[in-house]
Design a protein around this motif. Sequence first.
Motif, mmCIF file in Angstrom:
data_model
loop_
_atom_site.group_PDB
_atom_site.id
_atom_site.type_symbol
_atom_site.label_atom_id
_atom_site.label_comp_id
_atom_site.label_asym_id
_atom_site.label_seq_id
_atom_site.Cartn_x
_atom_site.Cartn_y
_atom_site.Cartn_z
ATOM 1 N N CYS A 87 0.833 -1.251 -0.010
ATOM 2 C CA CYS A 87 -0.112 0.041 0.010
ATOM 3 C C CYS A 87 0.865 1.227 -0.012
ATOM 4 O O CYS A 87 1.625 1.600 0.879
ATOM 5 C CB CYS A 87 -1.162 -0.110 0.952
ATOM 6 S SG CYS A 87 -1.900 1.524 1.297
ATOM 7 N N ARG A 88 0.728 2.162 -1.053
ATOM 8 C CA ARG A 88 1.444 3.399 -1.035
ATOM 9 C C ARG A 88 0.515 4.601 -1.025
ATOM 10 O O ARG A 88 -0.242 4.572 -2.245
ATOM 11 C CB ARG A 88 2.609 3.217 -2.342
ATOM 12 C CG ARG A 88 3.219 4.444 -2.521
ATOM 13 C CD ARG A 88 4.464 4.281 -3.229
ATOM 14 N NE ARG A 88 3.903 4.199 -4.784
ATOM 15 C CZ ARG A 88 3.776 5.170 -5.606
ATOM 16 N NH1 ARG A 88 4.309 6.462 -5.290
ATOM 17 N NH2 ARG A 88 3.371 5.043 -6.815
ATOM 18 N N LEU A 89 0.766 5.240 -0.186
ATOM 19 C CA LEU A 89 -0.200 6.669 -0.184
ATOM 20 C C LEU A 89 0.929 7.630 -0.668
ATOM 21 O O LEU A 89 1.857 7.918 -0.364
ATOM 22 C CB LEU A 89 -0.481 6.970 1.289
ATOM 23 C CG LEU A 89 -1.273 8.426 1.443
ATOM 24 C CD1 LEU A 89 -2.364 8.553 0.725
ATOM 25 C CD2 LEU A 89 -1.337 8.617 2.900
ATOM 26 N N VAL A 90 0.382 8.324 -1.723
ATOM 27 C CA VAL A 90 1.541 9.247 -2.471
ATOM 28 C C VAL A 90 1.694 10.671 -1.551
ATOM 29 O O VAL A 90 0.587 11.035 -1.446
ATOM 30 C CB VAL A 90 0.999 9.560 -3.917
ATOM 31 C CG1 VAL A 90 2.135 10.361 -4.651
ATOM 32 C CG2 VAL A 90 1.079 8.146 -4.735
ATOM 33 N N LYS A 91 2.845 10.964 -1.525
ATOM 34 C CA LYS A 91 3.058 12.262 -0.709
ATOM 35 C C LYS A 91 4.084 13.154 -1.155
ATOM 36 O O LYS A 91 4.689 12.752 -2.201
ATOM 37 C CB LYS A 91 3.680 11.651 0.645
ATOM 38 C CG LYS A 91 2.730 10.898 1.681
ATOM 39 C CD LYS A 91 3.454 10.728 2.869
ATOM 40 C CE LYS A 91 2.507 9.813 3.826
ATOM 41 N NZ LYS A 91 3.316 9.606 5.037
ATOM 42 N N ASP A 92 3.793 14.437 -0.906
ATOM 43 C CA ASP A 92 4.601 15.432 -1.603
ATOM 44 C C ASP A 92 6.095 15.406 -1.051
ATOM 45 O O ASP A 92 6.247 15.026 0.133
ATOM 46 C CB ASP A 92 4.231 17.032 -1.069
ATOM 47 C CG ASP A 92 4.884 17.975 -2.229
ATOM 48 O OD1 ASP A 92 5.988 18.192 -1.337
ATOM 49 O OD2 ASP A 92 4.144 18.480 -2.829
ATOM 50 N N LEU A 93 6.814 15.529 -1.946
ATOM 51 C CA LEU A 93 8.351 15.028 -1.595
ATOM 52 C C LEU A 93 8.852 16.270 -0.538
ATOM 53 O O LEU A 93 9.736 15.861 0.201
ATOM 54 C CB LEU A 93 9.277 14.839 -2.833
ATOM 55 C CG LEU A 93 8.840 13.713 -3.592
ATOM 56 C CD1 LEU A 93 9.706 13.932 -4.988
ATOM 57 C CD2 LEU A 93 9.371 12.434 -3.081
ATOM 58 N N VAL A 94 8.374 17.387 -0.717
ATOM 59 C CA VAL A 94 9.000 18.542 0.023
ATOM 60 C C VAL A 94 8.304 18.560 1.381
ATOM 61 O O VAL A 94 8.986 18.676 2.432
ATOM 62 C CB VAL A 94 8.709 20.052 -0.709
ATOM 63 C CG1 VAL A 94 9.341 20.965 -0.127
ATOM 64 C CG2 VAL A 94 9.464 19.769 -2.132
ATOM 65 N N THR A 95 6.912 18.741 1.240
ATOM 66 C CA THR A 95 5.948 18.753 2.507
ATOM 67 C C THR A 95 5.836 17.329 3.355
ATOM 68 O O THR A 95 5.439 17.844 4.377
ATOM 69 C CB THR A 95 4.770 19.622 2.277
ATOM 70 O OG1 THR A 95 3.997 18.763 1.482
ATOM 71 C CG2 THR A 95 5.014 20.881 1.375
#
Length: 215
Positions: A87-95
């Motif tokens: 399971c991969r919840l996509v997140k902002d790389l910066v924030t």
Amino acid sequence: MSGEKRQWAPLAVDHGYYDPLMTGSIDGTDDRPHDRAVMRALQSKYRPNKQVKGDPKATIFVARLNPTTTEDSLKEVFSKYGKIRHCRLVKDLVTGRSKCYAFIEYGHREDAYKASERSHHMILDSNEIIVEMELERILPGWKPRRFGGGFSGKKESGQLRFGGRERPFRKPIVLGSKSFGRGERGRGNWHDNERSRGDWNRDRDRKIRLDKHNS
């Protein structure tokens, strides 16, 4: 692939490829882009992330998530359809904040299909989510939303995309068909309406002149 004569089908997957020009059209028949994002998608070169592993046909795409939804809560909800491998919840790389979409891979393709069928439009953390089978690694020509492609979208953006489960293609109106001209919009019907409108205006003006002459 744009410009080729194709048989109508409600979903882009039925055509076997992704065409930004087609998905930018409500019935899949546009022959020119109607917004800049479609042009951007046509001109862009996108390759699926080779670092993404697993079986794409056993993977579902979950979108419109609540920003507070976590991977743990996704696993808890979607594990009822079968064993989850990843399971991969996509997140902002910066924030580090959630981008409000995720990919869930099941151990069996049948479980992924079952999840996509039963959880579509489910309410999760107060949000109505959409669930599709993954297409990025399956549909040739795929362009994600950030490249001007994808499916669905919001009306406010002015960049709706059709041919997906949420917004399937509408069946095109065929010029010359019996149903055409009975209140349906189209160029031929528009000219007919303009002719009849002109006749109506002339009749109205003639009646006004007669009324004035007789008064």
